[in-house]
Design a protein around this motif. Structure first.
Motif, PDB file in Angstrom:
ATOM      1  N   CYS A   7      46.355  37.547  39.665  1.00  0.00           N
ATOM      2  CA  CYS A   7      45.101  37.451  38.983  1.00  0.00           C
ATOM      3  C   CYS A   7      45.427  37.395  37.634  1.00  0.00           C
ATOM      4  O   CYS A   7      46.603  37.853  36.960  1.00  0.00           O
ATOM      5  CB  CYS A   7      44.337  38.740  39.031  1.00  0.00           C
ATOM      6  SG  CYS A   7      43.040  39.059  38.104  1.00  0.00           S
ATOM      7  N   VAL A  17      36.487  37.961  37.982  1.00  0.00           N
ATOM      8  CA  VAL A  17      37.672  37.506  38.828  1.00  0.00           C
ATOM      9  C   VAL A  17      38.499  38.675  39.214  1.00  0.00           C
ATOM     10  O   VAL A  17      38.942  38.580  40.509  1.00  0.00           O
ATOM     11  CB  VAL A  17      38.519  36.821  37.792  1.00  0.00           C
ATOM     12  CG1 VAL A  17      39.655  36.180  38.317  1.00  0.00           C
ATOM     13  CG2 VAL A  17      37.779  35.324  37.288  1.00  0.00           C
ATOM     14  N   GLN A  18      38.822  39.606  38.358  1.00  0.00           N
ATOM     15  CA  GLN A  18      39.438  40.910  38.896  1.00  0.00           C
ATOM     16  C   GLN A  18      38.695  41.578  40.184  1.00  0.00           C
ATOM     17  O   GLN A  18      39.656  41.600  41.145  1.00  0.00           O
ATOM     18  CB  GLN A  18      39.452  41.860  37.670  1.00  0.00           C
ATOM     19  CG  GLN A  18      40.197  41.606  36.538  1.00  0.00           C
ATOM     20  CD  GLN A  18      39.516  40.964  35.364  1.00  0.00           C
ATOM     21  OE1 GLN A  18      38.684  40.011  35.782  1.00  0.00           O
ATOM     22  NE2 GLN A  18      39.774  41.500  34.315  1.00  0.00           N
ATOM     23  N   VAL A  21      39.576  39.165  43.272  1.00  0.00           N
ATOM     24  CA  VAL A  21      40.846  39.347  43.743  1.00  0.00           C
ATOM     25  C   VAL A  21      41.205  40.466  44.606  1.00  0.00           C
ATOM     26  O   VAL A  21      41.616  40.354  45.573  1.00  0.00           O
ATOM     27  CB  VAL A  21      41.812  39.244  42.478  1.00  0.00           C
ATOM     28  CG1 VAL A  21      43.311  39.565  43.033  1.00  0.00           C
ATOM     29  CG2 VAL A  21      42.067  37.755  42.033  1.00  0.00           C
ATOM     30  N   ALA A  39      49.203  41.329  38.721  1.00  0.00           N
ATOM     31  CA  ALA A  39      48.243  41.106  37.514  1.00  0.00           C
ATOM     32  C   ALA A  39      48.595  42.031  36.363  1.00  0.00           C
ATOM     33  O   ALA A  39      49.409  42.897  36.378  1.00  0.00           O
ATOM     34  CB  ALA A  39      46.705  41.765  38.080  1.00  0.00           C
ATOM     35  N   HIS A  94      44.543  32.397  40.661  1.00  0.00           N
ATOM     36  CA  HIS A  94      43.318  32.035  40.156  1.00  0.00           C
ATOM     37  C   HIS A  94      43.340  31.390  38.870  1.00  0.00           C
ATOM     38  O   HIS A  94      43.964  32.357  37.938  1.00  0.00           O
ATOM     39  CB  HIS A  94      42.474  33.559  40.422  1.00  0.00           C
ATOM     40  CG  HIS A  94      42.252  34.032  41.538  1.00  0.00           C
ATOM     41  ND1 HIS A  94      41.114  33.715  42.399  1.00  0.00           N
ATOM     42  CD2 HIS A  94      43.160  34.206  42.708  1.00  0.00           C
ATOM     43  CE1 HIS A  94      41.280  34.013  43.462  1.00  0.00           C
ATOM     44  NE2 HIS A  94      42.492  34.518  43.933  1.00  0.00           N
ATOM     45  N   SER A 102      48.779  33.130  36.095  1.00  0.00           N
ATOM     46  CA  SER A 102      48.862  32.137  37.027  1.00  0.00           C
ATOM     47  C   SER A 102      49.334  30.981  36.852  1.00  0.00           C
ATOM     48  O   SER A 102      49.866  30.278  37.708  1.00  0.00           O
ATOM     49  CB  SER A 102      46.918  31.864  37.312  1.00  0.00           C
ATOM     50  OG  SER A 102      46.437  33.156  37.686  1.00  0.00           O
TER      51      SER A 102
END
Length: 386
Positions: A7, A17-18, A21, A39, A94, A102
């Motif tokens: 992430c 997005v978090q 994921v 992350a 992502h 990423s």
């Protein structure tokens, strides 16, 4: 299957997005797979057991908002160590075209890489002057996923490749089973009451909150029981200062909410309003509202139109038009049968976004990426960034 997911954005700040994921990881774990997520996050942040912190993030302007990312030599070392220790069958990153974990993971990967693109931007503005790096990243990606038709179009027209369109998922049961907040949504008598909801950064221009504000103020003048429930980051004074003082008691600001309270918030309104003016490639909050059984009213953006099945599962209004929004809200508040019809269609539409359904489609892409690499190790020689 051993799956590594990266992430790019910090887990210290909620975001689409978090959440994507985390929900994907949990759906894959429920299907029997081993998953580790890397992350950005402060070392003392409470994290799910499957999440590995890559250290504190820093803010970076991105796509009209501010993303909190981690980058640089320390992050690079942590990414490489996580990949080595994980010995993953597939690496799923992502938004790999941002300066983030990423991108670093793609450059450090030695096996099949699947990338999910969430936005419809043609390229990261930060990477605009680094086309060589951008091309290396794209060449190292084995398979691409786009969460919307718009995001996929960017891949085809600007990134020299296609992508499998797989939408954002939603944990339908979590929203459908949530309890409304105490005292909400209240009465919705014809011509008098009703509750509207908004979730997001009300200070961010593209979220379109002023469109909803103007519609609410106009409606409140003739509907003495109308209320507005707002959730998201921001200063309460900045919110209330936008409204006449006599309306303050009819507006409730929840501030930042947990995922559980977000579900409760969506269950607490008669109409969820998404007045966004642009910059949306999907519309995650729409699927969440549909899952909660709440009637949705949204700007007529292409991404929103696709989620709402052209208006069958929710009402659309002309983007940026507060007068048009006011008319739609007034009509639906006085039409419980119409709201029920839209919600029933929403139930049918959102079933296709349920995470078990979406996760199985993602697994198909993983299998194709593994087959495409056929166990080959990718050459890891590259010029480090920073």
């Amino acid at each position: 299957m051993r799956i590594g997911i990266v992430c790019p954005y910090s887990f210290d700040v909620p975001g689409g997005v978090q959440n994507h994921v985390m929900d994907l990881a949990e759906a894959l774990i429920a299907l029997g797979h081993e998953v580790s997520v890397l992350a950005p996050a402060d070392e003392d942040s409470p994290l799910p057991e499957y999440v590995v912190s890559a250290g504190r993030a820093v803010p970076l302007p991105y796509n009209g908002s501010v993303a909190r990312i981690a980058f640089g030599p320390v992050s690079t070392a942590r990414v490489r160590r996580w990949i080595t220790n994980g010995d993953f069958d597939v690496l799923h990153v992502h938004e790999p075209l941002t300066l983030s974990l990423s991108l670093l993971a793609v450059l450090s990967a030695r096996g099949p890489v699947v990338a999910t693109f969430h936005t419809a931007m043609t390229r990261s503005r930060v990477l605009a002057a680094a086309q060589g790096v951008l091309q290396i990243v794209l060449e190292r990606i084995t398979a691409r996923i786009a969460v919307s038709a718009l995001a996929r179009k960017v891949q085809v027209e600007h990134m020299d490749g296609g992508a499998v369109e797989i939408p954002n998922g939603v944990a339908v049961a979590k929203f459908a089973d949530a309890e409304p907040l105490p005292g909400w949504p209240g009465e919705c008598a014809a011509g008098t009451g009703g509750t509207l909801g908004f979730l997001g950064r009300f200070t961010e221009a593209r979220k379109g909150f002023p469109v909803l504000r103007d519609a609410f103020v106009a409606l409140a003048a003739t509907r003495p029981g109308l209320r507005l429930l707002v959730a998201g980051p921001g200063d309460p004074d900045d919110l209330y200062d936008q409204f006449p003082a006599e309306l303050h008691e009819r507006i409730t600001f929840l501030g930042l909410v947990s995922e559980a309270d977000k579900a409760r918030m969506l269950r607490s309104v008669h109409l969820y309003v998404a007045p966004n003016t642009g910059g949306e490639s999907f519309g995650m909050i729409l699927t969440e509202a549909l899952a909660a059984g709440t009637t949705v009213v949204a700007s007529d953006l292409d991404a929103f139109r696709r989620v709402l099945d052209g208006g069958r599962a929710g009402r659309l209004f002309p983007t940026g038009d507060s007068v048009g929004l006011r008319a739609v809200l007034s009509e639906l508040l006085d039409d419980p049968a119409g709201r029920a019809t839209l919600s029933a269609c929403g139930d049918q539409v959102v079933a296709n976004f349920d995470w078990p359904v979406v996760a199985r489609r993602v697994l198909e892409v993983y299998a194709a990426a593994i087959e495409a690499t056929d166990g080959r190790v990718i050459d890891q020689e590259w010029v480090g960034l920073g």
